[in-house]
Design an enzyme around this catalytic site. Structure first.
Site, PDB file in Angstrom:
ATOM      1  N   SER A  71      39.986  43.491  47.261  1.00  9.95           N
ATOM      2  CA  SER A  71      40.520  43.213  48.593  1.00  9.95           C
ATOM      3  C   SER A  71      41.886  43.844  48.751  1.00  9.95           C
ATOM      4  CB  SER A  71      40.620  41.702  48.815  1.00  9.95           C
ATOM      5  OG  SER A  71      41.400  41.401  49.957  1.00  9.95           O
ATOM      6  N   TYR A 129      43.533  33.802  46.211  1.00  9.92           N
ATOM      7  CA  TYR A 129      42.541  34.871  46.358  1.00  9.92           C
ATOM      8  C   TYR A 129      43.162  36.231  46.060  1.00  9.92           C
ATOM      9  CZ  TYR A 129      39.271  37.986  48.876  1.00  9.92           C
ATOM     10  OH  TYR A 129      38.404  38.987  49.233  1.00  9.92           O
ATOM     11  N   LYS A 138      42.121  38.884  43.091  1.00  9.19           N
ATOM     12  CA  LYS A 138      41.707  40.261  43.345  1.00  9.19           C
ATOM     13  C   LYS A 138      42.632  41.260  42.655  1.00  9.19           C
ATOM     14  CE  LYS A 138      38.037  39.510  45.844  1.00  9.19           C
ATOM     15  NZ  LYS A 138      36.690  39.827  45.305  1.00  9.19           N
TER      16      LYS A 138
END
Length: 246
Positions: free
Chosen positions: A143, A156, A160
């Site tokens: 991401s 998150y 990533k």
């Protein structure tokens, strides 16, 4: 038919970007393994794939944050096909939270488990088997948050960023016969986008050079590049696929 007789495993493969990649791989002749937490969704897509493309499709229920379920997925795939040629670590999640101090341990562990722990386990085992045989390709779906983190999805983003590190590390560990690369995605209008707050899509698009968020099909070209011999001299790469995010 660039992937004829190849076996491709896609986690999070029953919807969104995963579904788009599964369909693209099958259209190129691959036998596909569709893995996600919801078996019924996997089975529906597997049936569609068999009927539309005539390739084999195996559906497996797997929560990749669970080490034992990762191992069970691996054994199911090798029992059915005897090998894996392409692994796509696509499963991911980023739960919403009110504020950073409200991020509990369970939520943090869940995000790290799905986005980082699972890809590590699957890649370490499948990559080792690939390297001891004819080789293969591993594709991690990362991401833009890994390099453009903000307070809205920090666990998150951290996961990533770790996945990007794994991409480069596994490329070195499993070369020369196994290539490991990542697609670093920006905002995509998958089914998850239905839950975006009012005005978010417009704000995102205002910051993109291409002026729009991605459609699921926009990932197909990059995925096929990394899955096939078109990327034969490419490993450890992290490809930005974000519409030119500023």
């Amino acid at each position: 038919m660039k992937l004829r007789d190849k076996v491709v495993v896609v986690t999070g493969g029953s919807r969104g970007l995963g579904k788009a990649m599964v369909e693209a791989f099958a259209a190129e002749g691959a036998d596909v393994v569709i893995a996600s937490r919801k078996l019924d969704s996997c089975e529906r897509l597997a049936t569609e794939i068999r009927e539309k493309y005539g390739t084999r499709a195996l559906s497996v229920a797997c929560n990749v944050s669970d080490w034992a379920q990762c191992d069970a997925l691996i054994e199911a795939v090798y029992a059915e096909f005897g090998r894996v040629d392409v692994l796509v670590n696509n499963a991911g999640l980023s739960p919403l939270y009110l504020s950073l101090d409200q991020v509990g341990e369970a939520l943090f562990d869940k995000v790290i488990g799905v986005n980082l722990k699972g890809p590590f386990r699957l890649t370490s085992v499948i990559g080792t088997r690939m390297a001891s045989g004819p080789g293969g390709s591993i594709i991690n779906i990362s991401s833009i948050g890994a390099i453009r983190a903000d307070g809205q999805a920090l666990p998150y983003a951290a996961a990533k960023a770790g996945l990007n590190t794994l991409t480069e590390g596994f490329a070195q560990a499993f070369g020369p016969t196994v290539r490991t690369n990542a697609i670093q995605c920006g905002p995509f209008a998958t089914d998850i986008a239905a839950g975006w707050p009012d005005g978010l899509r417009e704000r995102l698009e205002a910051g993109l050079a291409l002026g729009r968020v991605g459609d699921p099909g926009d990932i197909v070209g990059a995925a096929l590049y990394f899955a096939t011999d078109a990327s034969s001299f490419c490993t450890g790469a992290i490809l930005r696929l974000d519409g030119g995010m500023r």
